[in-house]
Design an enzyme around this catalytic site. Sequence first.
Site, PDB file in Angstrom:
ATOM      1  N   TYR A 165      -7.529 -14.910  11.715  1.00 12.74           N
ATOM      2  CA  TYR A 165      -6.196 -15.042  11.109  1.00 12.74           C
ATOM      3  C   TYR A 165      -5.830 -16.511  10.957  1.00 12.74           C
ATOM      4  O   TYR A 165      -5.337 -16.941   9.905  1.00 12.74           O
ATOM      5  CB  TYR A 165      -5.189 -14.315  12.006  1.00 12.74           C
ATOM      6  N   ARG A 196       0.811  -1.216   0.000  1.00 15.35           N
ATOM      7  CA  ARG A 196       0.000   0.000   0.000  1.00 15.35           C
ATOM      8  C   ARG A 196       0.848   1.271   0.000  1.00 15.35           C
ATOM      9  O   ARG A 196       0.492   2.265  -0.629  1.00 15.35           O
ATOM     10  CB  ARG A 196      -0.918   0.010   1.226  1.00 15.35           C
TER      11      ARG A 196
END
Length: 252
Positions: A150, A36
Site C-alpha cells: 500500500y 463496485r
Amino acid sequence: MGEARVCLITGGGRGIGAAIAHRLAAEGHRIALTARSAGQLDKVAATLPAETCTVPADLTAPGAVDDVFTAVERRWGPVEILIANAGAGTSAPIPRITDAEWQSMLDLNLTVPFQCVRRALPAMTAAGWGRIVAVASVAAKRGEPYIAAYTAAKHGLLGLVRAAAAETASTGVTVNAVCPAYVDTPMTDSSVDAIAATTGRSPDDARATLERKQPIGRLITPEEVAGTVALCVQNGAITGQGINVDGGAVQS
C-alpha cells in the site's frame, strides 16, 4: 458558487468518496459516482442535492476505466473534475506479501488512478480547464510497517500527481493529492478488526491505537478530507501538491 462542472468520483459508494460527493454536490456540480457496489452508489446518489448518475464498475477490469468515462461523456459531456478516490489496503510483513497481493495493491491504488488521469487529461487540456485530485495517504510521505505494498503504491500515486501537474501547469489543469492519515471510515474499521484479530486486543483498544497515531488524538473525519479536496477544486493556484490531512502526523 462557481460554474457547475461535470465531476467523476471513483470509490464513491461510501466513506471519503461519499463525503466528497456531498461536498461537491453542495457546490452545484454534477456528480457521477463509480464503485463496485451498485447498491452503495444508489444510496449515496439518493442523498445528493445535485444532478447525479451512477456507473457501477470494477475499475481494475480490462477496459473498465474507459467504459466509465464514456458513460459519463454520453450523459453530460467530458469529465471536468476527476476525484481518484478508489483504493484499499492490506496488511502483512514484507516476507509474507505474495506477488498477487502486491500486484492487487498496485492495480487499484496506482494503475487505476493512472488510467483515469490518462483518460481525463485530453479533454481537460483541450478545454483549458480541469481539476484532478487523487486521494492518497500519509503513507505516500513516509514508510509504515506492515503495509509495504500500500505504501509503495501511494508513493507512486504522489509521483504520478507531481509529474502530471508539471506537464499540465500551463494548460489550466491542476493536479493534486490529498494525503489523509487514519480516517473514520469502513476501511479503518477493517484495520481495527485486523489488529484485534492479530493481537488479541479488543477492538476499542485497537481503535485507540490508531487514534493516537494522529497528534490531535483522534481519527480524521471524511468531511475534513472532502473540504481539502474542495479547496483543490476551487483554487487554480494549487497544483503539484500532496496536502496532508493528518492531524499533524507528518509536517511537510
